[in-house]
Design an enzyme around this catalytic site. Structure first.
Site, PDB file in Angstrom:
ATOM      1  N   ASP A 250      99.127  53.575  49.879  1.00 53.27           N
ATOM      2  CA  ASP A 250     100.224  53.315  50.937  1.00 53.27           C
ATOM      3  C   ASP A 250     100.722  54.513  51.486  1.00 53.27           C
ATOM      4  O   ASP A 250     100.948  55.656  50.943  1.00 53.27           O
ATOM      5  CB  ASP A 250     101.171  52.840  49.882  1.00 53.27           C
ATOM      6  CG  ASP A 250     102.439  52.523  50.501  1.00 53.27           C
ATOM      7  OD1 ASP A 250     102.799  52.196  51.999  1.00 53.27           O
ATOM      8  OD2 ASP A 250     103.588  52.437  49.873  1.00 53.27           O
TER       9      ASP A 250
ATOM     10  N   ASP B  72      86.659  41.134  57.292  1.00 56.60           N
ATOM     11  CA  ASP B  72      86.464  39.835  56.679  1.00 56.60           C
ATOM     12  C   ASP B  72      86.506  38.748  57.730  1.00 56.60           C
ATOM     13  O   ASP B  72      87.602  38.709  58.511  1.00 56.60           O
ATOM     14  CB  ASP B  72      87.564  39.391  55.509  1.00 56.60           C
ATOM     15  CG  ASP B  72      86.757  38.923  54.356  1.00 56.60           C
ATOM     16  OD1 ASP B  72      86.194  38.004  54.570  1.00 56.60           O
ATOM     17  OD2 ASP B  72      86.993  39.687  53.251  1.00 56.60           O
TER      18      ASP B  72
ATOM     19  N   GLU C 238      79.535  52.989  73.293  1.00 58.33           N
ATOM     20  CA  GLU C 238      80.637  53.735  72.654  1.00 58.33           C
ATOM     21  C   GLU C 238      80.426  53.512  71.189  1.00 58.33           C
ATOM     22  O   GLU C 238      80.601  54.383  70.502  1.00 58.33           O
ATOM     23  CB  GLU C 238      82.073  53.163  73.089  1.00 58.33           C
ATOM     24  CG  GLU C 238      83.417  54.067  72.572  1.00 58.33           C
ATOM     25  CD  GLU C 238      84.537  53.523  72.825  1.00 58.33           C
ATOM     26  OE1 GLU C 238      85.519  54.180  72.405  1.00 58.33           O
ATOM     27  OE2 GLU C 238      84.802  52.544  73.525  1.00 58.33           O
TER      28      GLU C 238
ATOM     29  N   HIS D  96      86.956  41.745  44.338  1.00 55.83           N
ATOM     30  CA  HIS D  96      88.461  41.363  44.473  1.00 55.83           C
ATOM     31  C   HIS D  96      88.513  40.042  43.727  1.00 55.83           C
ATOM     32  O   HIS D  96      89.837  39.660  43.346  1.00 55.83           O
ATOM     33  CB  HIS D  96      89.154  41.378  45.495  1.00 55.83           C
ATOM     34  CG  HIS D  96      88.719  40.495  46.586  1.00 55.83           C
ATOM     35  ND1 HIS D  96      87.402  40.710  47.356  1.00 55.83           N
ATOM     36  CD2 HIS D  96      89.156  39.296  46.903  1.00 55.83           C
ATOM     37  CE1 HIS D  96      87.250  39.428  47.943  1.00 55.83           C
ATOM     38  NE2 HIS D  96      88.297  38.746  47.833  1.00 55.83           N
ATOM     39  N   ASP D  97      87.422  39.347  43.471  1.00 61.01           N
ATOM     40  CA  ASP D  97      87.596  37.972  42.955  1.00 61.01           C
ATOM     41  C   ASP D  97      87.062  38.064  41.164  1.00 61.01           C
ATOM     42  O   ASP D  97      87.075  37.156  40.709  1.00 61.01           O
ATOM     43  CB  ASP D  97      86.666  36.908  43.617  1.00 61.01           C
ATOM     44  CG  ASP D  97      87.476  36.845  44.978  1.00 61.01           C
ATOM     45  OD1 ASP D  97      88.526  36.699  45.193  1.00 61.01           O
ATOM     46  OD2 ASP D  97      86.672  36.371  45.928  1.00 61.01           O
TER      47      ASP D  97
ATOM     48  N   ASP E  50     106.338  51.439  51.086  1.00 62.84           N
ATOM     49  CA  ASP E  50     106.787  50.211  51.075  1.00 62.84           C
ATOM     50  C   ASP E  50     106.080  49.353  49.586  1.00 62.84           C
ATOM     51  O   ASP E  50     106.092  48.312  49.274  1.00 62.84           O
ATOM     52  CB  ASP E  50     106.653  49.168  52.046  1.00 62.84           C
ATOM     53  CG  ASP E  50     104.906  49.042  52.495  1.00 62.84           C
ATOM     54  OD1 ASP E  50     104.236  49.270  51.920  1.00 62.84           O
ATOM     55  OD2 ASP E  50     104.752  48.129  53.484  1.00 62.84           O
TER      56      ASP E  50
ATOM     57  N   ASP F 202      98.161  50.303  53.387  1.00 60.76           N
ATOM     58  CA  ASP F 202      98.080  50.275  54.738  1.00 60.76           C
ATOM     59  C   ASP F 202      96.767  50.704  55.460  1.00 60.76           C
ATOM     60  O   ASP F 202      96.141  51.555  54.941  1.00 60.76           O
ATOM     61  CB  ASP F 202      99.229  50.560  55.354  1.00 60.76           C
ATOM     62  CG  ASP F 202     100.128  51.734  54.869  1.00 60.76           C
ATOM     63  OD1 ASP F 202      99.151  52.700  54.556  1.00 60.76           O
ATOM     64  OD2 ASP F 202     101.126  51.963  54.541  1.00 60.76           O
TER      65      ASP F 202
ATOM     66  N   ASP G 116      83.754  34.998  54.766  1.00 60.47           N
ATOM     67  CA  ASP G 116      84.176  34.452  53.531  1.00 60.47           C
ATOM     68  C   ASP G 116      84.021  32.959  53.181  1.00 60.47           C
ATOM     69  O   ASP G 116      83.752  32.126  54.097  1.00 60.47           O
ATOM     70  CB  ASP G 116      85.787  34.453  53.656  1.00 60.47           C
ATOM     71  CG  ASP G 116      86.668  34.145  52.471  1.00 60.47           C
ATOM     72  OD1 ASP G 116      86.734  34.799  51.333  1.00 60.47           O
ATOM     73  OD2 ASP G 116      87.304  33.002  52.637  1.00 60.47           O
TER      74      ASP G 116
HETATM   75  C1  NOJ Z   1      86.896  34.126  48.748  1.00 58.90           C
HETATM   76  C2  NOJ Z   1      87.884  35.351  48.793  1.00 58.90           C
HETATM   77  O1  NOJ Z   1      87.099  36.385  48.412  1.00 58.90           O
HETATM   78  C3  NOJ Z   1      88.738  35.041  47.620  1.00 58.90           C
HETATM   79  O2  NOJ Z   1      89.778  36.100  47.543  1.00 58.90           O
HETATM   80  C4  NOJ Z   1      89.609  33.933  48.665  1.00 58.90           C
HETATM   81  O3  NOJ Z   1      90.815  33.540  47.566  1.00 58.90           O
HETATM   82  C5  NOJ Z   1      88.822  32.888  48.790  1.00 58.90           C
HETATM   83  N1  NOJ Z   1      87.579  33.413  49.493  1.00 58.90           N
HETATM   84  C6  NOJ Z   1      89.718  31.709  49.641  1.00 58.90           C
HETATM   85  O4  NOJ Z   1      89.697  32.555  51.045  1.00 58.90           O
END
Ligand code: NOJ
Length: 604
Positions: free
Chosen positions: A67, A144, A314, A387-388, A71, A75, A251
């Site tokens: 950050d 993404d 470019e 991140h999941d 905040d 970012d 995604d």
């Molecule tokens: C997969 C993403 O990695 C996850 O974080 C998200 O919640 C779901 N798709 C829905 O977009």
């Protein structure tokens, strides 16, 4: 009970009835060499085209990385400020999870405008600066691309839900209820469920129909049977390509289509024939009508040329398409690459290797063999978390040797043939730190599913840059708490420790980039019966072979590599990298490894 954070991958397994493809391949010679570039191209052109083939891609979760404006939310300028760190680490590309305008219910995966930057993250000018600074350092920026659904605040959906005759009505998946009458909404069209809990159908009173949402209620699914949706995304892709992005991560791509018959999905039963109940208290469905359905490959065959045709002096180089592909087996994964005439993804995620969730030598060996044989010349995209999913410590650690085990995982990720996807913070050994109280949870699935499902906050905590109160992440109040482990586990501390995990990652990445056999060399499994040590050889024409041995146990073991089949006689190895305690040199058929010890040596 099944945690929702695991559901994305489990649903895929259910869909194909857990039909794992078992490749009965002998231990030697499993992979075809990767095709070399034609000689007519200059080395520089070839480099631009091939940049991704042995790449290290680093996933940045922008909210939690750095950050700059105090905040408490990361970012774009924060990412730009940390590019030198990423360069030093040796990454070729960064993948940013969504930074588009969004109500942030799903922290950016609910997009309300695909052609701008969310003010929380900065501006388009900040984005352009990030791309330009990254390109100066030979780091590509990947975006993404969320095509399965939008936010319910996106203009398309606002229009769509405004009336049944609106031109955008057919951009989403609207259906009447079962037994619906003029006065009674009836029941939802079928039993399909959201991956984030409960029915996937939401009643809309104004236009008196249900809409389908595979994820949150606020994330209505787009209707990919409508050609206008295809055209809209081609425009979006072109918009970002023109700004110099190096590719996209698609995604939730396997959930793009649903079975038009709207038939119910099957319920998964346990060994006693009773329905499996998931973390939300719902019966677990098999995903057979809503995942990996016909139509998906045609969409990707259509999107790939959009990236391939883009030409820019470019921003030269291949635009890479990555897929979020939780699939039940290697056969389904292979299909995601498409065919030579109709290519699809360059790099669909290989969750077969990284999501084993158990340090089991035989399974890893077989999955790596599968990646070499079944995918042929295609390049696997290896990863262990994101991140999941809980981080490596939570899925592979034993609570005693976690750092050693993180070294083991890093070795498999970076010394195997393939592209490596590193999740931010894994290189310093950040640990999964889930909330302990429901009132602290930020990820809605953790609120819906508490306490069985705690959500994904635990793997999204702020990057740990130093040992100060907010770990150098922010001068404000961080959006998620900085874990107490940051006092010891942080970049600053590890930069000055030659034995740190960070030093280990750097050394491995350097080897991946400089040892010729690590470039495109085949993985040849050695010592195939060993249940404690995973050993393999990287072999490329004209390059010295390299042997990698990884001890998956807390015991000291001596490997006995059976090399006759590979036609190799015992010779000396020159050590390239090893954990403390492993020998300085070794002979091929006798390598002594301490607990979770790792050894890499070049055959002399
Ligand atoms: C997969 C993403 O990695 C996850 O974080 C998200 O919640 C779901 N798709 C829905 O977009």
């Amino acid at each position: 009970m099944i945690a929702a954070s695991e559901m994305l991958r489990r649903i895929a397994n259910c869909a194909a009835g857990f039909a794992l493809v078992a490749a009965a391949i002998a231990a030697g010679g499993q992979t075809a060499p990767v095709k070399k570039m034609g000689t007519a191209q200059s080395a520089e052109q070839a480099n631009e085209l091939d940049w991704w083939k042995n790449a290290v891609i680093y996933e940045v979760y922008p909210r939690s990385f750095q950050d700059m404006n105090g905040d408490g939310v990361g970012d774009l300028n924060g990412i730009t400020a940390r590019l030198d760190y990423l360069k030093e680490l040796g990454v070729d590309a960064i993948w940013l999870t969504p930074v588009y305008p969004s109500p942030h219910l799903d922290f950016g995966y609910d997009i309300s405008n695909y052609m701008d930057i969310d003010p929380e993250y900065g501006t388009l000018a900040d984005f352009d600066r990030l791309v330009s600074e990254a390109n100066k350092r030979h780091i590509r920026v990947l975006m993404d691309m969320v095509m399965n659904h939008t936010s319910d605040q996106h203009e398309w959906f606002l229009q769509s839900r405004s009336s049944r005759s609106n031109p955008y009505r057919d951009w989403y998946c609207w259906h009447d209820g079962k037994g619906q009458t003029a006065t009674d909404r009836g029941q939802p069209p079928n039993n399909w469920q959201s991956l984030f809990g409960h029915s996937a159908w939401q009643w809309d009173e104004k236009t008196r129909q249900y809409y389908y949402h595979k994820f949150y209620v606020q994330q209505p699914d787009l209707n990919w049977r409508n050609p206008a949706v295809h055209d809209a995304f081609k425009e979006i892709i072109a918009f970002w390509l023109k700004r110099g992005v190096g590719g996209f991560r698609f995604d939730a791509i396997t959930t793009l289509f649903e079975d038009p018959s709207l038939a119910d999905e099957g319920v998964v039963l346990d060994k006693d024939g009773k329905p499996v109940i998931n973390a939300f208290g719902d019966p677990q469905l098999d995903g057979s009508k809503t995942d990996n359905q016909p139509g998906l490959h045609e969409v990707m065959e259509e999107m790939r040329p959009e990236a391939d045709k883009f030409d820019s002096s470019e921003f030269p180089g291949t635009r890479v398409l990555i897929g979020e592909t939780y699939l039940p087996n290697i056969g389904e994964l292979k299909k995601m690459y498409g065919t030579p005439d109709k290519p699809e993804f360059h790099l669909p995620m290989d969750t077969q290797v990284g999501m084993i969730d158990k340090l089991d030598v035989a399974t890893f060996r077989q999955r790596l063999i599968d990646a070499g044989t079944h995918l042929g010349a295609h390049i696997p995209l290896l990863l262990f978390d994101n991140h999941d999913n809980p981080r490596i410590d939570a899925r592979y650690g034993d609570g005693v040797h976690d750092v050693d085990i993180q070294r083991v995982i890093a070795m498999i990720l970076l010394a195997s043939r393939g592209v490596a996807l590193v999740y931010y913070g894994d290189e310093i050994g950040m640990t999964t730190t889930p909330p302990t109280r429901k009132q602290d949870v930020k990820d809605p699935i953790g609120i819906i599913g508490w306490p069985k499902e705690k959500g994904r906050d635990g793997e999204r905590t702020p990057m740990q840059w130093d040992g100060t109160a907010n770990a150098g992440f922010t001068s404000g109040a961080p959006w998620l708490p900085v874990p107490p482990s940051a006092a010891a586990i942080n970049v600053q501390a590890e930069l000055s420790d030659p034995n740190s995990l960070l030093a280990w990652y750097k050394a491995l990445i350097r080897l991946k980039k400089t040892v010729p056999a690590f470039d495109s060399g085949a993985n040849i499994m050695l010592d195939p019966e060993n249940t404690k040590v995973l050993s393999w050889m990287r072999q490329a024409t004209g390059a010295p072979q390299v042997v990698v041995s990884v001890n998956f146990t807390a015991d000291t073991v001596t490997t006995d590599l059976t090399l006759g089949e590979a036609g190799i006689r015992p010779r000396e190895l020159k050590t390239l990298l090893k954990t403390p305690g492993a020998p300085d040199s070794a002979v091929l058929n006798r390598i002594v490894l301490g607990p979770y010890g790792v050894y890499i040596g070049e055959v002399q």
